[in-house]
Each structure stands twice: as C-alpha cells, then as structure tokens.
Design an enzyme around this catalytic site. Structure first.
Site, PDB file in Angstrom:
ATOM      1  N   TYR A   1       0.808  -1.214   0.000  1.00  0.00           N
ATOM      2  CA  TYR A   1       0.000   0.000   0.000  1.00  0.00           C
ATOM      3  C   TYR A   1       0.843   1.266   0.000  1.00  0.00           C
ATOM      4  CZ  TYR A   1      -4.501  -2.257   0.853  1.00  0.00           C
ATOM      5  OH  TYR A   1      -5.650  -2.982   0.732  1.00  0.00           O
TER       6      TYR A   1
ATOM      7  N   LYS B   1       3.739 -15.368   2.998  1.00  0.00           N
ATOM      8  CA  LYS B   1       3.964 -16.136   1.761  1.00  0.00           C
ATOM      9  C   LYS B   1       5.475 -16.379   1.673  1.00  0.00           C
ATOM     10  CE  LYS B   1       2.431 -17.992  -2.087  1.00  0.00           C
ATOM     11  NZ  LYS B   1       1.554 -19.194  -2.085  1.00  0.00           N
TER      12      LYS B   1
ATOM     13  N   ASP C   1      -2.299 -18.599   1.305  1.00  0.00           N
ATOM     14  CA  ASP C   1      -3.288 -19.355   0.520  1.00  0.00           C
ATOM     15  C   ASP C   1      -3.941 -20.441   1.386  1.00  0.00           C
ATOM     16  OD1 ASP C   1      -0.772 -20.513   0.544  1.00  0.00           O
ATOM     17  OD2 ASP C   1      -0.808 -21.195  -1.533  1.00  0.00           O
TER      18      ASP C   1
ATOM     19  N   ASP D   1      -5.971  -7.191   4.419  1.00  0.00           N
ATOM     20  CA  ASP D   1      -7.133  -6.598   3.750  1.00  0.00           C
ATOM     21  C   ASP D   1      -8.040  -7.707   3.233  1.00  0.00           C
ATOM     22  OD1 ASP D   1      -8.778  -4.670   2.473  1.00  0.00           O
ATOM     23  OD2 ASP D   1      -7.739  -5.048   0.583  1.00  0.00           O
TER      24      ASP D   1
ATOM     25  N   ASP E   1     -11.776  -9.423   5.057  1.00  0.00           N
ATOM     26  CA  ASP E   1     -13.084  -9.471   4.381  1.00  0.00           C
ATOM     27  C   ASP E   1     -13.614 -10.902   4.353  1.00  0.00           C
ATOM     28  OD1 ASP E   1     -13.105  -6.775   3.815  1.00  0.00           O
ATOM     29  OD2 ASP E   1     -13.717  -7.052   1.719  1.00  0.00           O
TER      30      ASP E   1
HETATM   31  C1  IPM Z   1     -10.185  -1.549   4.118  1.00  0.00           C
HETATM   32  C2  IPM Z   1     -10.475  -1.036   2.739  1.00  0.00           C
HETATM   33  C3  IPM Z   1      -9.339  -0.096   2.331  1.00  0.00           C
HETATM   34  C4  IPM Z   1      -8.073  -0.901   2.363  1.00  0.00           C
HETATM   35  C5  IPM Z   1      -9.529   0.582   0.974  1.00  0.00           C
HETATM   36  C6  IPM Z   1     -10.826   1.350   0.922  1.00  0.00           C
HETATM   37  C7  IPM Z   1      -8.356   1.462   0.606  1.00  0.00           C
HETATM   38  O1  IPM Z   1     -10.636  -2.069   1.840  1.00  0.00           O
HETATM   39  O2  IPM Z   1     -10.082  -0.733   5.063  1.00  0.00           O
HETATM   40  O3  IPM Z   1     -10.047  -2.762   4.260  1.00  0.00           O
HETATM   41  O4  IPM Z   1      -7.799  -1.651   1.428  1.00  0.00           O
HETATM   42  O5  IPM Z   1      -7.340  -0.788   3.353  1.00  0.00           O
HETATM   43 MG    MG Z   2     -10.643  -3.996   2.714  1.00  0.00          MG
END
Ligand code: IPM
Ligand code: MG
Length: 360
Positions: free
Chosen positions: A146, A195, A227, A251, A255
C-alpha cells in the site's frame, strides 16, 4: 472524564451510521458521568467535493489534537462515481491511506465473531460452526504494497505497472508485539500469515515474528501460508485466535473472515498507533446503493465506538454496557435488513440506534 472525539461521517451510509453511534455514546456519557466533545472533519468524496482533495492537512491536524477518531465510511461506486475519474491520489481512498499514515496507525484490529443470535446468517455448514468462532485479525496498516513506490510507465514499448512491497524489521516487530500482547489477553495463540515460500518480505516477517515470540513463552505461535489460511478460514474458522499479517493479506483475509461470520454489518475495527490514540470504524464500506434510505446497519459503528471506549479511554464498564445493549436488542429479535431472518422484527438504522441507546 472529558474526551475529544474527531468525527468523520464520510460518504454513502457513513453519516447515518455515525449519527446512531453518537446517539449511543451520548447516552453512555450521560449514564456514566462523562463528557464527549465532537469535532467533525471531512474525508473521502465529501472532502473532494468541498475542498478538492480527499483529506486536507487542517483536517489531519484536527484529528491529531483529539483523543480518538470515529469514522463512518468513505468512497462511492467505483464504476459510476465521478470521484473515480480523478487521478489515484485524489480519490476518496487516498484520504483513508493518508490519515492512517499521518496518525501512525500501524495496527489494525478486526474482530470476526460468530454471534450466537445470528448463526442463521452464517454461510458455512452448521457442523463447521457449531462451536462458534472468535478471532482477531491483526493487520499491519502503514507498510507493504500500500505504501511502497509505484508507477506506470512504458517499458520496451509496453505499458508496465510496478508496485513495491517493502517492510523493514522495525515495522514488523511493532505489529508483532501488538499481536502477541493482544493474544495474551485472549486465548494465547498467534497464527502469523505470510507467503514465505515466495516473498523475501515474508521471510523477514517470519524471522522477526519468531524473535518477538521468544518474549511470549505462554503464547503458541504457528506460521501459515496465506493461501492455506484463506482455505482454513472456511474449513475450520474456530482454530484461529489472533491472525497476524501484513497489509494486503490482512485486507483480503479480514473481508473473508467477515463474510464467514455472516454479519459484516456487525464487525467493528480499531486502528492504533503506539499510544492510546486510535481510529475506530466499521469493517464494512460506504454501501452507496442504500445510502440515505434508513436501511443501513449501525451496529458495527456502535461496536467500534465501544472499542474506542475500551482501547483509547480505558472505559471498560462503559464498553461492556454498549456491547450488552447490542446483545439485548438482538436477543429481543430486532434486526436490520442485512442480518434479518425469519420471525425477526426488521427495523431501520435510526430505530436500531434508538433501541440500543434505550438499553444502555
Ligand atoms: C479496508 C479497505 C481499504 C483498504 C480501501 C478502501 C483502501 O478495503 O479498510 O479494508 O484496502 O485498506
Ligand atoms: Mg478492505
């Protein structure tokens, strides 16, 4: 106690959910004899519209002067919103990356919990989740892909894009220490995800994590390739306590963990530096498709506010009171649309906030 909170309502459903969290915070303050003072700043699309940039330096200074930051959500529809026609550093997400970097928020805590009241919403088979799960994804937030150099250029006649994944040992050590500290307050297990079969940054990650582990003899440490971790999260989520990982893997895995819990609208997060200061936000996004319709689930933001009380203000009783109020409302069968199931009472965002505040 008196505390200064910087508030970022943001875009999409951000303003609605933050309003409900403030409602609950004010009720908590009244009940426990505190005073919370709120100052709004703009970030994301609303800041682009008003100031031409996703986060101004003045806004950063306001946030720095506060005791903590409460954030709703930022960003819009990436295919249709004009914000995404701007160059990348002027888009809404650039504001989020800037505030993380400027405030030194290197440790991102994302709990993924299976709420017993919401088991029906979990997409996994019942035998996989019969004992529930409760993990904390600890994501490094200010390094890696990032924040490494990036560019797009023509090389040998071909359009070529480069992103750089960089970590130094200090960046790894400080997040590892946070991870082990948190594990000591939980079930004392750390799964470090990398990884290392391919990446140098992962091999350094593994080496430093092993060094830090020596100071925590009570904590069980395992290393897992990313993975494999993605697979284990759906195979047996209960095996995880603290999942410690770098920015990009975190990230993606956070999710996945959120989805597996079946209730993204319930999951909070905290981003911390090495003081008590933190930024608190729901794990979900700005959901522009349902913005302004009183349909959003404010619970993740309300629980994020509870995390703020616990981690930044040392107000454990108060945080407990908020979490208990949320649990009570769920026990009573109230749900927003995203977590509804048969026999429940569906309520809107405002009503959900009212119900929780009333039970503090
Ligand atoms: C999160 C989001 C952000 C990230 C995006 C919106 C830049 O997906 O906070 O997880 O990838 O960090
Ligand atoms: Mg995210």
């Amino acid at each position: 106690m008196e505390k200064k909170i910087t508030v970022i309502r943001g875009d999409g459903i951000g303003p609605e959910i933050v309003t409900e969290a403030i409602k609950v915070l004010d009720k908590t303050a009244e009940k426990f004899g505190h005073k919370f003072e709120y100052t709004d700043i703009l970030m994301g699309g609303c800041s682009i519209d008003a100031c031409g940039v996703p986060l101004t330096d003045e806004a950063v200074a306001t946030a720095k002067a506060a005791d903590a930051v409460l954030l709703g959500a930022i960003g819009g529809n990436t295919s249709t919103s004009p914000w995404y026609k701007l160059e990348p550093k002027l888009r809404p997400e650039a504001g989020l990356l800037k505030i993380r970097k400027e405030l030194g928020l290197f440790a991102n805590l994302r709990p993924a919990v299976l709420y017993s009241q919401l088991k029906d919403a979990c997409p996994l088979r019942e035998d996989i989740v019969e004992n529930g799960f409760d993990m904390m994804i600890m994501r490094e937030l200010t390094g890696g892909l990032y924040f490494g150099d990036r560019k797009t250029e023509v090389r040998d006649g071909l359009e070529t894009a480069v992103d750089t994944l960089v970590y130094n040992e200090n960046e790894i050590r400080r997040i590892a220490i946070k991870g082990f500290d948190i594990a000591m307050k939980r079930r004392k297990k750390v799964t470090s995800v990398d990884k290392a079969n391919v990446l140098d940054s992962s091999r350094l990650w593994r080496k430093i994590v092993n060094e830090v582990a020596k100071d925590y003899p009570e904590v069980e440490l395992e290393h897992m390739l990313v993975d494999n971790c993605a697979m284990q999260l759906v195979r047996d989520p209960a095996q995880f306590d603290v999942v410690l990982t770098e920015n990009m893997f975190g990230d993606i895995l956070s999710d996945e963990a959120a989805m597996v819990s079946g209730s993204l609208g319930m999951l909070a997060s905290a981003s911390l530096n090495d003081t008590k200061f933190g930024l608190y936000e729901p794990s979900h996004g700005s959901a522009p498709d349902i913005a302004g319709q009183d349909k959003a689930n404010p619970i993740a933001t309300i629980i994020s506010a509870a995390m703020m009380l616990r981690y930044s203000f040392d107000m454990d009783k108060e945080a407990d009171a908020i979490e208990a109020a949320v649990s009570k409302v769920l026990d009573e069968g109230y749900r927003t649309g995203d977590i509804s199931s048969e026999g429940c009472t569906i309520v809107g965002c405002r009503k959900m906030g009212d119900l929780i505040a009333e039970r503090i």
